[in-house]
Design a protein around this motif. Structure first.
Motif, mmCIF file in Angstrom:
data_model
loop_
_atom_site.group_PDB
_atom_site.id
_atom_site.type_symbol
_atom_site.label_atom_id
_atom_site.label_comp_id
_atom_site.label_asym_id
_atom_site.label_seq_id
_atom_site.Cartn_x
_atom_site.Cartn_y
_atom_site.Cartn_z
ATOM 1 N N ASN A 1 0.320 -1.542 0.253
ATOM 2 C CA ASN A 1 0.406 -0.749 -1.137
ATOM 3 C C ASN A 1 2.085 -0.746 -1.285
ATOM 4 O O ASN A 1 2.472 -0.582 -2.477
ATOM 5 C CB ASN A 1 -0.194 0.430 -1.125
ATOM 6 N N ASN B 1 -5.838 -3.151 -4.365
ATOM 7 C CA ASN B 1 -4.411 -3.436 -3.585
ATOM 8 C C ASN B 1 -4.273 -4.865 -3.091
ATOM 9 O O ASN B 1 -3.180 -5.354 -2.591
ATOM 10 C CB ASN B 1 -4.035 -2.360 -2.599
ATOM 11 N N ILE C 1 3.210 2.747 -7.226
ATOM 12 C CA ILE C 1 1.843 2.942 -6.916
ATOM 13 C C ILE C 1 1.622 4.371 -7.618
ATOM 14 O O ILE C 1 2.192 5.361 -7.402
ATOM 15 C CB ILE C 1 1.739 3.348 -5.225
#
Length: 387
Positions: free
Chosen positions: A128, A98, A134
């Protein structure tokens, strides 16, 4: 039509490459030569791999000196992405970490799958939220993110549950047959008839990135004491350091411990674990797994291993951990004596089998279905919308 895999390792994205490559051209972007060479050895055409530098150059040095490393890294990465966009014209970015792309303008959707479901702040990390998508291992994590960031306005489908990619190798293979286990233990020069204990410390669970907490009152000497204790009880010890701790494998004290007939060291590499190193088989061959906050622990629970958790450092923030403090189905140790006592108790009985089963039901989503299939379908659907 190109999409870009910005990869930390081959482990997380190689299976997806195999599923997508007949439909979409995939370009692997890597930042170290070891991964570049591994991908070549795994059959990825060199025309689909590009090695880039995320540091260095006159401008980087200037920005680093006057404005700091963070600004320098961002500028260097944005420059890299601009060049990649011009060269490949990608329509989608996917990364297994990330940190590299969260603050970068990719000019097309970007997504992260991350690389571990752990007792750390990985999925709950606020960076994130900068990603368009995600991909999550379970509804439990999705709900935990929403609760943690209840004031954040999530985009439609920004949080998408696909299942845990780490479980993929184990769906139809949750144990080693006797011959394979025998061969693995022989390869590690261990007794095939003894119980095998895996100690898998991660890099930041304890004070100053040590291998044991300060409360153990010792580091290498305690590790040697653990090896001696296990040998006395006819148990093997495999030590698997996190790749950020790879230098420990060359430490003179570790080399001394390694000479014991019941102890062996997993061949941890500096930047990442290679597929060929066989970490999955080592986990399957283990009977008891010891750790603290590492991502390997959730997979070990799924595999129904007997678990021992060492309490992390005092300032560890459990409120931001992906998995809650109370969801540790095994003995929890604050001292070295606790650790030895836990091992002795497991020699007599297993009191946590039901807790491991409940953990698996709560934490994992569609645990018997390969999450890569769901991920493939999701990416194709998103690309179709983009086109």
């Amino acid at each position: 039509m190109n999409i870009i895999f910005f990869a930390l390792s081959a482990n997380m994205l190689l299976n997806l490459d195999k599923l997508l490559i007949s439909k979409i051209n995939i370009i692997w972007i890597v930042t170290n030569m070891s991964l570049y060479n591994e991908l070549l050895s795994l059959g990825i055409n060199k025309n689909r791999i590009k090695l880039i530098s995320i540091k260095g150059g006159i401008k980087y040095k200037f920005l680093n000196f006057f404005f700091g490393k963070k600004i320098a890294l961002k500028n260097k990465m944005q420059s890299n992405i601009n060049k990649l966009n011009k060269e490949f014209k990608p329509i989608f970015y996917l990364t297994d970490t990330n940190t590299n792309l969260y603050n970068i303008d990719t000019r097309c959707p970007k997504a992260t799958v991350l690389h571990a479901l752990s007792y750390k702040m990985h999925f709950l990390n606020p960076i994130n939220l900068k990603y368009d998508f995600i991909f999550l291992p379970s509804p439990y994590i999705k709900n935990r993110i929403k609760k943690c960031y209840n004031r954040f306005k999530f985009a439609e489908n920004q949080l998408e549950v696909i299942g845990d990619l780490k479980l993929s190798p184990f769906i139809n293979n949750q144990s080693l047959n006797n011959n394979d286990k025998k061969a693995l233990l022989q390869n590690y020069n261990l007794n095939e008839n003894w119980t095998t204990v895996l100690y898998a410390p991660t890099w930041n669970a304890f004070e100053n990135d040590k291998i044991f907490p300060d409360a153990f009152n010792g580091q290498f000497e305690k590790l040697e004491e653990l090896a001696n204790f296990l040998e006395e009880n006819k148990m093997n010890l495999i030590i698997k350091f996190h790749y950020y701790m790879a230098n420990f494998t060359k430490n003179i004290f570790i080399q001394k411990i390694k000479t014991k007939k019941n102890t062996s060291i997993f061949p941890t590499k500096k930047h990442f674990d290679k597929i060929e190193d066989g970490s999955d088989k080592v986990l399957l061959a283990s009977d008891i797994v010891i750790g603290e906050t590492s991502g390997i622990l959730s997979t070990a629970i799924y595999l129904n291993k007997k678990m021992i958790f060492i309490e992390p450092k005092k300032n560890f923030n459990w409120d931001k951990s992906d998995i809650e403090k109370d969801l540790r189905p095994g003995y929890i140790c604050n001292t070295f004596e606790d650790l030895k006592l836990s091992i002795i108790k497991y020699m007599k009985s297993d009191d946590f089998s039901n807790e491991r089963l409940n953990f698996t039901k709560k934490i994992f989503y569609n645990k018997d279905i390969d999450a890569y299939i769901k991920l493939k379908e999701s990416i194709i659907s998103k690309i179709d919308k983009y086109l």
